[in-house]
Design an enzyme around this catalytic site. Structure first.
Site, PDB file in Angstrom:
ATOM      1  CD  GLN B 132      -2.088   1.883  -0.894  1.00 22.86           C
ATOM      2  OE1 GLN B 132      -1.926   0.817  -0.785  1.00 22.86           O
ATOM      3  NE2 GLN B 132      -1.554   2.698   0.050  1.00 22.86           N
ATOM      4  CB  SER B 167       2.482   6.756  -4.847  1.00 18.80           C
ATOM      5  OG  SER B 167       2.271   6.607  -3.265  1.00 18.80           O
ATOM      6  CD  GLU B 251       1.472   1.303   1.724  1.00 15.04           C
ATOM      7  OE1 GLU B 251       0.653   1.187   2.397  1.00 15.04           O
ATOM      8  OE2 GLU B 251       1.927   2.403   1.010  1.00 15.04           O
ATOM      9  CB  SER B 381       3.246   7.509  11.291  1.00 14.86           C
ATOM     10  OG  SER B 381       2.490   7.032  12.475  1.00 14.86           O
TER      11      SER B 381
END
Lengths: 381, 401
Positions: B132, B167, B251, B381
């Site tokens: 991604q 990632s 996600e 976050s």
């Protein structure tokens, strides 16, 4: 979850309807401000018997009571649907004393004759039955029972003192724990009209009604024993598990309402020319309460479901629900006051009633730390 | 419902009959555990490969995808059952990764037929691994500020710029990227497009990032005049933000779910470490304060699992909404609480980085503890999740950020 398949945590259509109806009825008829009026008028009853009768007519008091005893024969889960709504407005009516303590003790340990004598009156709203367990030295440990039951020719004689007996000031019957020689303690059903019983009304912060019940050689017969002689500890634990779950449902409703009132307040209250709810410092704290409410709803529903469907899972899920609901309600009530600011600490505003009830419920049927220790034991550590 | 109950029996029977013995009890069966596949995959474990092949044959690597794309054409409820049955015996899903959990579902919804046909079967078979391209050095929590430029040139887009926190880009074959196609759009959320790129395309450079744990699961990915065909645009040009948010939803819920593992496992892990490090092989751990902390963890874990179950029971659709934010907030808190407690009971035994005097399990645990600090940052976050819940669920007014 002990198994891999989670219990159903959803309300069916009838339960959703019940929840809606109860929500509406209680919001319209039993607003939280009654707590102040009842307190200031030193009302003798301390709640509304009319309202209690009306709820009986709606079938709510007998939801879980089996049909042979004039109830609806539904589950504890259904009762919790109503309890949650009753919690929203902190109703002082005898839900905890009569539906959670008295009724559960009778259902779990009562004889057919005892049930026949009391459950129909409970379902119809006429009979108040409570249970006294708190004593001067017990400090939350219900196994410390100084009240004694001495054998007599016809049965037993009870002497001792129970404190903060919910609705003890007008209960028709009071169940008390008393030590029976050499065999732990036993639950007895007493008639407060007896001359050896002295009732003194007590006033608590949370608007629930309570009394000191003094027993001076009160005679009880063998047919006034609930459960087995010496079986008080096991029975009371089972009663408390159910009561803790029912109380958790009330706490869930109360925390939801305190939170909803607070969210509405911070959307409207303006400072610095904007609603204070636009401040991230408040938003993130509000979300923390919200996530706790989401978790609390799950554990309360699971515990209520277990009482009907999975009795082996009840102790751990009751401890789970009580510990989490207690912390959530307390947190929600503290944040509610803080976010209301100055008005939140005035007696004029209703939000302060929530922290008083939160404190009382936190301390009732085992505080969270007690339930965490029990959870640890139940999980083998 | 009876149909689902019957299917549960069928799924249970198939999983128990076919899952290799050696894989049982090895996995939390989350969407990111197990065989990720792709052209650069060097996996040689015969059990994992056999399980992959059985899954592909049955269409159960992507049960809810249409059969023509390598799925089994089942509903999301059926898919949940299959995954639950794998989790029940602790085997990984036959194929794992971002392609299956995040990109595939979104391509199904927003891609065109040619894109679905080109990319979904490779994902379902574990042949093509996707990563991604979202964050950039100056677009973290403020993702919509992204600047990776994509300029139209004939039949191609030309990409220039940088992605970060990609990632496993070093192990992947393809990347789905958020790009800036209209730098003059009136709002930064407008003018963003989703573009797919083969990582072998000239001009792409991948560099690994070392984390505090010593692991390097993330990369920086640089784009220098990278040319991709216009057919690699997903959805409409300049309208990619909606797709971006849909992928983020997948996600977040995937991160929450991958933390979920087996009910009770976090508590068991910490109790196990407490027993080992305190030398209490069985019975009551003689420290009521520690018991209280472990019980608080165990209770949060149970509440989290019950909440996942409740969300699943009430969810009609397969696309995670704001409950994904709740799942991520609570799931990552739970994960960090577990590692903090697991480290606390280890005392000085948990201070090893490598080498003599520390046992392998403790060294590994310490690295995993360090890795867990990222869980409340990656995938949006916790603070961003709270902003989302505040706005979408509580309806609180937006303020100055």
């Amino acid at each position: 979850m002990s198994g891999q398949t989670a219990p159903s945590l959803l309300l069916n259509d009838e339960q959703q309807m019940l929840s809606k109806t109860a929500h509406q009825f209680i919001r319209d008829r039993a607003p939280v401000a009654r707590i102040r009026t009842l307190r200031d008028s030193k009302d003798e009853t301390g709640f509304s018997r009319e309202l209690w009768s009306e709820m009986a007519e709606l079938g709510w008091l007998g939801l879980q009571i089996p049909e042979p005893y004039d109830g609806m024969g539904l589950g504890f889960f259904d009762l919790c649907v109503v309890l949650e709504q009753s919690g929203r407005e902190l109703m002082p009516e005898p839900f905890v004393s009569t539906l959670l303590l008295g009724t559960q003790a009778l259902l779990l340990g009562g004889t057919d004759a005892q049930k026949k004598a009391l459950l129909p009156g409970i379902a119809s709203g006429e009979t108040i039955v409570t249970l006294g367990y708190e004593e001067a030295g017990s400090h939350g440990d219900v196994s410390k029972v100084a009240t004694t039951a001495r054998k007599s020719a016809t049965g037993f004689e009870l002497s001792g003192e129970k404190l903060q007996v919910l609705d003890g000031h007008l209960a028709e019957r009071i169940i008390v724990s008393a030590t029976t020689s050499g065999s732990g303690y036993t639950l007895f059903l007493i008639d407060p009209a007896h001359s050896g019983v002295t009732i003194t009304r007590q006033f608590r912060i949370d608007g629930l009604n309570a009394a000191i019940v003094q027993l001076d050689a009160v005679p009880v017969g063998r047919d006034d024993i609930i459960g087995e002689i010496g079986g008080g500890a096991v029975l009371l634990e089972a009663v408390f598990d159910r009561a803790a779950v029912g109380l958790s449902a009330q706490m869930l409703g109360a925390a939801e309402q305190a939170f909803a009132d607070t969210i509405n307040y911070i959307k409207e209250r303006e400072q610095f020319g904007v609603p204070i709810g636009s401040f991230q410092a408040l938003q993130h704290r509000a979300v923390s309460v919200y996530t706790e409410l989401v978790l609390t709803r799950s554990v309360v529903l699971a515990a209520a479901r277990a009482i009907d469907d999975a009795p082996d899972d009840v102790p751990r899920l009751a401890s789970l629900a009580k510990a989490i609901a207690s912390e959530t309600f307390k947190h929600a009530a503290k944040e509610a006051i803080q976010m209301h600011g100055g008005i939140g600490v005035t007696d004029e505003h209703d939000i302060g009633f929530y922290i008083k009830r939160a404190q009382a419920t936190y301390m009732t049927f085992g505080k969270p730390s007690h339930h965490r220790q029990r959870w640890a034991e139940l999980h083998g550590y | 419902m009876s149909d689902l109950n019957a299917f549960r029996e069928e799924a249970r029977a198939w999983v128990r009959e076919n899952a290799p013995e050696a894989l049982r009890g090895t996995s939390g069966s989350g969407p990111f555990e197990g065989y990720w596949g792709g052209a650069k995959c060097e996996q040689t474990d015969p059990d994992l490969l056999r399980w992959r092949d059985l899954g592909i044959e049955k269409g159960w690597t992507a049960p809810s995808w249409p059969k023509q794309y390598g799925g089994a054409g089942l509903s999301h409820a059926h898919e949940e059952i299959i995954h639950a049955e794998m989790k029940a015996i602790g085997v990984p899903r036959p194929v794992a990764g971002q392609g299956l959990a995040m990109f595939g579902p979104v391509l199904l919804e927003y891609g065109n037929d040619a894109q679905r046909a080109a990319h979904l079967p490779g994902i379902a078979r574990g042949e093509v691994r996707w990563c991604q391209g979202y964050s950039e050095p100056n677009a973290g929590s403020d993702l919509a500020s992204l600047q990776l430029k994509a300029e139209r040139d004939g039949d191609e887009f030309v990409l220039n710029g940088q992605k970060v926190w990609t990632s496993h880009a070093n192990l992947s074959d393809w990347i789905y990227c958020l790009t800036r196609t209209d730098p003059n759009a009136p709002k930064k959320q407008m003018g963003i497009s989703v573009i797919l790129a083969d990582l072998n395309t000239p001009g792409i450079t991948v560099k690994r990032i070392d984390l505090i744990s010593g692991y390097s699961p993330f990369c920086e990915t640089f784009f220098d005049d990278v040319r991709v065909p216009v057919g690699n645009l997903v959805g409409k040009e300049n309208e990619g933000w909606t797709i971006a948010k849909a992928i983020l939803g997948h996600e977040r819920s995937s991160i929450g779910r991958s933390i979920a593992r087996q009910p009770g496992s976090a508590q068991r892990e910490v109790v196990g470490r407490a027993r080992k490090h305190l030398g209490v092989a069985e019975g009551v751990i003689p420290d009521p304060l520690l018991r209280d902390e472990i019980a608080a963890l165990g209770m949060l874990e149970e509440a989290f699992h019950l909440t996942l179950a409740r969300i699943q029971q009430s969810a009609a659709s397969g696309t995670p909404g704001s409950e994904a934010s709740i799942t991520k907030i609570v799931g990552t808190d739970l994960k960090q609480m577990r590692f903090e407690l697991g480290m606390k009971v280890a005392g000085a035994d948990g201070l090893g980085w490598e080498g003599p005097g520390f046992d392998e399990d403790d060294l590994q645990y310490t690295r995993d503890w360090l890795r867990s600090r990222a869980s409340t940052i990656e995938g949006g976050s916790s603070e961003i999740q709270k902003n989302i819940v505040s706005k979408r669920v509580l309806g609180l007014p937006e303020g100055k950020k």
